[in-house]
Design a protein around this motif. Structure first.
Motif, PDB file in Angstrom:
ATOM      1  N   THR A  39       0.835  -1.208   0.000  1.00 48.38           N
ATOM      2  CA  THR A  39       0.000   0.000   0.000  1.00 48.38           C
ATOM      3  C   THR A  39       0.862   1.248   0.000  1.00 48.38           C
ATOM      4  OG1 THR A  39      -0.192  -0.155   2.429  1.00 48.38           O
ATOM      5  CG2 THR A  39      -1.934  -1.183   1.122  1.00 48.38           C
ATOM      6  N   GLU A  40       1.106   1.803   1.172  1.00 47.17           N
ATOM      7  CA  GLU A  40       1.800   3.079   1.314  1.00 47.17           C
ATOM      8  C   GLU A  40       3.179   3.086   0.674  1.00 47.17           C
ATOM      9  OE1 GLU A  40       0.313   5.599   2.599  1.00 47.17           O
ATOM     10  OE2 GLU A  40      -1.286   4.824   3.850  1.00 47.17           O
ATOM     11  N   GLY A  41       3.917   2.005   0.819  1.00 46.98           N
ATOM     12  CA  GLY A  41       5.301   1.965   0.346  1.00 46.98           C
ATOM     13  C   GLY A  41       5.482   1.502  -1.079  1.00 46.98           C
ATOM     14  N   GLY A  42       4.390   1.269  -1.803  1.00 47.84           N
ATOM     15  CA  GLY A  42       4.512   0.720  -3.149  1.00 47.84           C
ATOM     16  C   GLY A  42       4.699   1.740  -4.247  1.00 47.84           C
ATOM     17  N   SER A  43       4.585   3.036  -3.924  1.00 51.22           N
ATOM     18  CA  SER A  43       4.623   4.055  -4.979  1.00 51.22           C
ATOM     19  C   SER A  43       5.958   4.101  -5.699  1.00 51.22           C
ATOM     20  CB  SER A  43       4.290   5.430  -4.394  1.00 51.22           C
ATOM     21  OG  SER A  43       5.186   5.784  -3.360  1.00 51.22           O
ATOM     22  N   ARG A  95       6.158   1.157  -8.128  1.00 55.22           N
ATOM     23  CA  ARG A  95       5.271   1.358  -9.279  1.00 55.22           C
ATOM     24  C   ARG A  95       5.852   2.397 -10.239  1.00 55.22           C
ATOM     25  NH1 ARG A  95       1.469   0.640  -5.034  1.00 55.22           N
ATOM     26  NH2 ARG A  95       1.305   2.890  -4.665  1.00 55.22           N
ATOM     27  N   ALA A  96       6.402   3.472  -9.697  1.00 54.16           N
ATOM     28  CA  ALA A  96       7.003   4.500 -10.548  1.00 54.16           C
ATOM     29  C   ALA A  96       8.197   3.943 -11.306  1.00 54.16           C
ATOM     30  CB  ALA A  96       7.419   5.694  -9.687  1.00 54.16           C
ATOM     31  N   LEU A  97       8.964   3.106 -10.652  1.00 50.74           N
ATOM     32  CA  LEU A  97      10.148   2.512 -11.274  1.00 50.74           C
ATOM     33  C   LEU A  97       9.768   1.663 -12.478  1.00 50.74           C
ATOM     34  CD1 LEU A  97      13.269   2.212 -10.752  1.00 50.74           C
ATOM     35  CD2 LEU A  97      12.703   0.110  -9.529  1.00 50.74           C
ATOM     36  N   SER A 147      11.441   9.191 -11.638  1.00 55.51           N
ATOM     37  CA  SER A 147      10.069   9.026 -11.157  1.00 55.51           C
ATOM     38  C   SER A 147      10.041   8.360  -9.794  1.00 55.51           C
ATOM     39  CB  SER A 147       9.255   8.203 -12.160  1.00 55.51           C
ATOM     40  OG  SER A 147       9.128   8.885 -13.391  1.00 55.51           O
ATOM     41  N   MET A 148      10.920   7.378  -9.595  1.00 59.10           N
ATOM     42  CA  MET A 148      11.010   6.704  -8.301  1.00 59.10           C
ATOM     43  C   MET A 148      11.379   7.689  -7.191  1.00 59.10           C
ATOM     44  SD  MET A 148      13.828   3.871  -7.102  1.00 59.10           S
ATOM     45  CE  MET A 148      15.116   5.141  -7.127  1.00 59.10           C
ATOM     46  N   ALA A 177       9.742  11.290  -2.710  1.00 58.69           N
ATOM     47  CA  ALA A 177       9.695  12.601  -2.053  1.00 58.69           C
ATOM     48  C   ALA A 177       8.271  12.936  -1.639  1.00 58.69           C
ATOM     49  CB  ALA A 177      10.252  13.672  -2.987  1.00 58.69           C
ATOM     50  N   GLU A 178       7.315  12.593  -2.493  1.00 61.54           N
ATOM     51  CA  GLU A 178       5.909  12.848  -2.182  1.00 61.54           C
ATOM     52  C   GLU A 178       5.413  11.926  -1.079  1.00 61.54           C
ATOM     53  OE1 GLU A 178       1.574  13.012  -4.490  1.00 61.54           O
ATOM     54  OE2 GLU A 178       3.442  12.918  -5.632  1.00 61.54           O
ATOM     55  N   ARG A 179       5.765  10.647  -1.184  1.00 60.62           N
ATOM     56  CA  ARG A 179       5.307   9.662  -0.204  1.00 60.62           C
ATOM     57  C   ARG A 179       5.883   9.941   1.184  1.00 60.62           C
ATOM     58  NH1 ARG A 179       1.160   7.584   0.483  1.00 60.62           N
ATOM     59  NH2 ARG A 179       1.494   8.636   2.437  1.00 60.62           N
ATOM     60  N   PHE A 180       7.173  10.286   1.231  1.00 63.53           N
ATOM     61  CA  PHE A 180       7.843  10.480   2.514  1.00 63.53           C
ATOM     62  C   PHE A 180       7.331  11.700   3.270  1.00 63.53           C
ATOM     63  CE2 PHE A 180      11.990   8.394   0.771  1.00 63.53           C
ATOM     64  CZ  PHE A 180      11.374   7.153   0.796  1.00 63.53           C
TER      65      PHE A 180
END
Length: 215
Positions: free
Chosen positions: A68-72, A75-77, A89-90, A95-98
């Motif tokens: 969930t939270e940590g998958g962004s 997925r971007a990679l 992108s990763m 940066a957005e997730r953190f």
């Protein structure tokens, strides 16, 4: 077959979500049993009955975080069209997730427990394996880019993967120390300035055909 003993009177998935948030915020060692049961809305026997142990609960919480939270970042990679775009992108997604409002800053997998911690070595090893898995994903994406001619023959892809993994982990620590989203985005863009030097050749700006790069 009916379950033996008293039936659960709580939502296991919701309790796991709450446990994930506690571990993410406080780390494995910092999250006391009192913290966990209070957040989950259950007592200690129910926690052990549903999840086995604190460590088992933590491992499930990490898996939930990954999905969930940590998958962004993962997925971007995978979604970007080129290896360079994938790394950028990763980092920007991280940066957005953190720094997401209302969520603990940084990455649970990076900050959950120090690698090789004496008191809970298996937890540190478990998180270390998760961090190495992310580096392997980065390396696999670089290898895929190299196979498409996006990187020159002989580029040190293992070192490149290690470099950007280190940037990713450092951004997580910066976020936990209070760095803003704008600061982390700037770090991500600065890290991409090193791409050409690290890969051993210069690529034209995005959208400019080879041989027609801007002067």
């Amino acid at each position: 077959m009916a379950e033996r003993g008293r039936p659960r009177n709580f939502d296991r998935a919701q309790a796991l979500q709450k446990a994930m948030e506690v571990f993410w915020s406080k780390g494995y060692e910092g999250a006391s049993l009192t913290d966990l049961t209070a957040a989950m809305g259950i007592n200690s026997p129910s926690l052990y009955g549903a999840f086995g142990s604190k460590e088992d609960l933590f491992r499930e919480a990490v898996q939930l975080y990954r999905e969930t939270e940590g998958g962004s970042a993962r997925r971007a990679l995978q979604a970007a069209p080129t290896a360079r775009d994938a790394i950028q992108s990763m980092l920007l997604a991280s940066a957005e997730r953190f720094t997401a409002p209302g969520r603990p800053p940084g990455c649970m997998i990076v900050l959950g427990a120090p690698a090789g911690c004496v008191n809970h070595a298996s937890v540190g090893d478990f998180l270390g394996d998760n961090r190495r898995e992310m580096q392997s994903r980065i390396l696999a994406r670089l290898n895929a880019g190299a196979s498409q001619g996006e990187l020159p023959p002989g580029a040190d892809l293992k070192s490149l993967a290690a470099f950007y993994t280190t940037v990713l982990h450092g951004m997580s620590i910066q976020a936990r120390d209070g760095a803003s989203r704008k600061t982390l985005q700037a770090v991500a863009r600065q890290a991409m300035c090193a791409w050409d030097a690290l890969t051993g050749h210069s690529l034209p700006p995005s959208g400019v055909p080879p041989g027609r790069a801007r002067s």
